[in-house]
Scaffold this active site. Structure first.
Site, mmCIF file in Angstrom:
data_model
loop_
_atom_site.group_PDB
_atom_site.id
_atom_site.type_symbol
_atom_site.label_atom_id
_atom_site.label_comp_id
_atom_site.label_asym_id
_atom_site.label_seq_id
_atom_site.Cartn_x
_atom_site.Cartn_y
_atom_site.Cartn_z
ATOM 1 N N PRO A 88 -0.220 -5.498 9.878
ATOM 2 C CA PRO A 88 -0.846 -4.204 9.594
ATOM 3 C C PRO A 88 -0.053 -3.044 10.197
ATOM 4 O O PRO A 88 -0.188 -1.901 9.795
ATOM 5 C CB PRO A 88 -2.226 -4.313 10.238
ATOM 6 C CG PRO A 88 -2.320 -5.627 10.891
ATOM 7 C CD PRO A 88 -1.064 -6.370 10.671
ATOM 8 N N GLU A 115 -4.307 -12.305 16.035
ATOM 9 C CA GLU A 115 -3.984 -10.883 16.181
ATOM 10 C C GLU A 115 -2.491 -10.637 15.946
ATOM 11 O O GLU A 115 -1.986 -9.558 16.238
ATOM 12 C CB GLU A 115 -4.360 -10.395 17.583
ATOM 13 C CG GLU A 115 -5.804 -10.611 17.963
ATOM 14 C CD GLU A 115 -6.763 -9.957 16.974
ATOM 15 O OE1 GLU A 115 -7.858 -10.499 16.776
ATOM 16 O OE2 GLU A 115 -6.408 -8.927 16.387
ATOM 17 N N ARG A 158 8.952 -11.018 -10.084
ATOM 18 C CA ARG A 158 8.827 -10.483 -11.444
ATOM 19 C C ARG A 158 10.008 -9.579 -11.805
ATOM 20 O O ARG A 158 10.276 -9.337 -12.990
ATOM 21 C CB ARG A 158 7.525 -9.727 -11.642
ATOM 22 C CG ARG A 158 7.404 -8.424 -10.881
ATOM 23 C CD ARG A 158 6.073 -7.780 -11.102
ATOM 24 N NE ARG A 158 5.917 -7.274 -12.450
ATOM 25 C CZ ARG A 158 6.373 -6.086 -12.866
ATOM 26 N NH1 ARG A 158 7.054 -5.305 -12.023
ATOM 27 N NH2 ARG A 158 6.174 -5.668 -14.102
ATOM 28 N N ASP A 173 7.438 0.058 -15.370
ATOM 29 C CA ASP A 173 6.319 -0.112 -14.441
ATOM 30 C C ASP A 173 5.780 1.221 -13.962
ATOM 31 O O ASP A 173 6.519 2.195 -13.873
ATOM 32 C CB ASP A 173 6.837 -0.811 -13.168
ATOM 33 C CG ASP A 173 6.836 -2.312 -13.334
ATOM 34 O OD1 ASP A 173 6.178 -2.807 -14.250
ATOM 35 O OD2 ASP A 173 7.514 -2.967 -12.541
HETATM 36 C C1 LIG Z 1 -7.426 -4.639 19.086
HETATM 37 N N1 LIG Z 1 -6.456 -4.708 18.006
HETATM 38 C C2 LIG Z 1 -6.405 -6.062 17.458
HETATM 39 C C3 LIG Z 1 -5.414 -6.162 16.338
HETATM 40 N N2 LIG Z 1 -5.727 -5.187 15.295
HETATM 41 C C4 LIG Z 1 -4.722 -5.227 14.274
HETATM 42 C C5 LIG Z 1 -4.746 -6.549 13.528
HETATM 43 C C6 LIG Z 1 -3.728 -7.453 13.708
HETATM 44 C C7 LIG Z 1 -3.729 -8.668 12.995
HETATM 45 C C8 LIG Z 1 -4.746 -8.944 12.115
HETATM 46 C C9 LIG Z 1 -4.772 -10.214 11.350
HETATM 47 N N3 LIG Z 1 -3.425 -10.595 10.954
HETATM 48 C C10 LIG Z 1 -2.704 -11.556 11.537
HETATM 49 C C11 LIG Z 1 -1.473 -11.609 10.895
HETATM 50 C C12 LIG Z 1 -1.456 -10.649 9.877
HETATM 51 C C13 LIG Z 1 -0.520 -10.240 8.937
HETATM 52 C C14 LIG Z 1 -0.803 -9.190 8.085
HETATM 53 C C15 LIG Z 1 -2.044 -8.547 8.182
HETATM 54 C C16 LIG Z 1 -2.337 -7.372 7.332
HETATM 55 N N4 LIG Z 1 -3.504 -6.719 7.400
HETATM 56 N N5 LIG Z 1 -3.465 -5.672 6.551
HETATM 57 C C17 LIG Z 1 -2.278 -5.619 5.941
HETATM 58 N N6 LIG Z 1 -1.882 -4.665 5.014
HETATM 59 C C18 LIG Z 1 -1.532 -6.705 6.405
HETATM 60 C C19 LIG Z 1 -0.212 -6.971 5.916
HETATM 61 N N7 LIG Z 1 0.816 -7.107 5.446
HETATM 62 C C20 LIG Z 1 -3.011 -8.974 9.095
HETATM 63 C C21 LIG Z 1 -2.705 -10.009 9.942
HETATM 64 C C22 LIG Z 1 -5.771 -8.034 11.928
HETATM 65 C C23 LIG Z 1 -5.763 -6.815 12.638
HETATM 66 C C24 LIG Z 1 -5.777 -3.831 15.838
HETATM 67 C C25 LIG Z 1 -6.790 -3.744 16.945
#
Ligand SMILES: CN1CCN(Cc2ccc(Cn3ccc4ccc(-c5n[nH]c(N)c5C#N)cc43)cc2)CC1
Length: 243
Positions: A88, A115, A158, A173
Site C-alpha cells: 500500500p 503488515e 495483455r 485503451d
Molecule cells: C498500523 N499500520 C499497519 C499497516 N497498514 C498498512 C498495511 C500494510 C499491509 C497490509 C496488508 N498487505 C500485506 C501485503 C500487502 C501487499 C499489498 C497490499 C495493498 N493494499 N492496497 C494496495 N493497493 C496494495 C497493493 N499493491 C496490502 C498488503 C494492509 C495495510 C498501515 C497502518
C-alpha cells in the site's frame, strides 16, 4: 517473458492460468511459475512472520525466509529479473508501468501478507543492484499482495505481442491516449427502448471518430479531470478544444 510469483497462498494465483493469460502461457508467450514461500521455512511450524520491532498491530514477514526464497527463485533462470513488491506504500502502478514492464525478460513478484515484508529484504536486493519496484495498485487497503499481482500481471501480459487478438485494442485503451474511453454499443439497434446513437450507424467514419473523441473528452472531464489536466499541451487539437 518469465513471471515468478512467491506467495503463502499459491492457489490465489490460479486465475492466471485461465482465459487470455492461460492461452498466452499455452502459446509460450509467457512462462509462469508460482512458488510457496513456506518451502523456504526451516522450522516445524513453517513460520513466515514475527512481531514488529517497535511494537504496533499485526505481524511482519521474516527477512530470512524471504531472502532465501528470492535467492532460490532468482537462481532458477539466468534471465535478468525485475523484482516487484506490491505494497500500500508503493508508487502507483499505472498503464505506463505496465507498458514499461513489457520490456522486461522476467518479473519476480513477492506477495506479502500480514503488515508486509521486513524492509531489509528490499534493501538487500537493491544493494545487490537488483531492480526492485515497490508498487501500489490503488488507494485502498487489501489483505495481501496476491490480488495486486493478478491485476498487474494481466495489465502487462495483455500488452505483449501476440497476446491480444486485435493489437489495436491495446493501443486504443483507456489511458493510452490519456483519456477515458467513451461508451460502447452493439446489437440490437434498440434495446428496452434505448437506441444506439445514430452517428454510430451512419457509416461516416470521420463523424464517428469525432463523436467518439467528444464522448471520451466529456467522460474524462466528468470522471477524471486530473487526467485532462495532465495531458501534454499538444494532446488536444482545435476540434478537441472546441468541444
Ligand atoms: C498500523 N499500520 C499497519 C499497516 N497498514 C498498512 C498495511 C500494510 C499491509 C497490509 C496488508 N498487505 C500485506 C501485503 C500487502 C501487499 C499489498 C497490499 C495493498 N493494499 N492496497 C494496495 N493497493 C496494495 C497493493 N499493491 C496490502 C498488503 C494492509 C495495510 C498501515 C497502518
Amino acid at each position: 517473458m518469465r513471471i515468478d510469483v512467491i506467495t503463502i497462498f499459491p492457489g490465489y494465483l490460479a486465475p492466471l492460468r485461465e482465459a487470455l493469460l492461460g492461452r498466452a502461457i499455452g502459446a509460450g508467450l509467457v512462462d509462469l511459475a508460482v512458488h510457496d514461500l513456506r518451502s523456504w521455512t526451516r522450522d516445524v511450524h513453517q513460520a513466515v512472520d514475527d512481531s514488529p520491532y517497535g511494537g504496533g498491530p499485526g505481524m511482519v514477514m521474516r527477512p530470512q525466509v524471504w531472502g532465501e526464497a528470492l535467492d532460490a527463485v532468482l537462481a532458477l533462470d539466468e534471465r535478468p529479473a525485475r523484482i516487484v513488491v506490491p505494497t500500500p506504500a508503493g508508487r502507483p502502478f499505472t498503464q505506463a508501468t505496465a507498458q514499461a514492464w513489457t520490456g522486461e525478460e522476467r518479473l519476480v513478484f513477492a506477495c506479502g501478507r500480514y503488515e508486509g515484508i521486513d524492509q531489509r529484504v528490499v534493501d538487500d536486493a537493491r544493494r545487490r543492484d537488483l531492480p526492485v519496484d515497490e508498487v501500489s495498485i490503488g488507494d485502498y487497503v487489501l489483505v495481501g499482495g496476491e490480488v495486486a499481482v493478478l491485476v498487474m500481471v494481466e495489465a502487462v501480459v495483455r500488452l505483449l505481442p501476440g497476446v491480444l487478438g486485435n493489437p489495436a485494442s491495446a493501443q486504443q485503451d483507456s489511458f493510452s491516449d490519456g483519456l477515458l474511453e467513451g461508451p460502447a454499443y452493439t446489437r440490437p439497434e434498440v434495446w428496452r427502448g434505448l437506441a444506439v446513437p445514430e452517428v454510430l450507424r451512419s457509416g461516416n467514419h470521420a463523424k464517428i471518430a469525432r463523436w467518439r473523441r467528444d464522448r471520451a473528452l466529456e467522460r474524462t472531464a466528468q470522471r477524471r479531470p486530473d487526467l485532462l489536466a495532465a495531458l501534454p499541451e499538444d494532446a488536444l487539437d482545435d476540434a478537441d478544444r472546441a468541444f
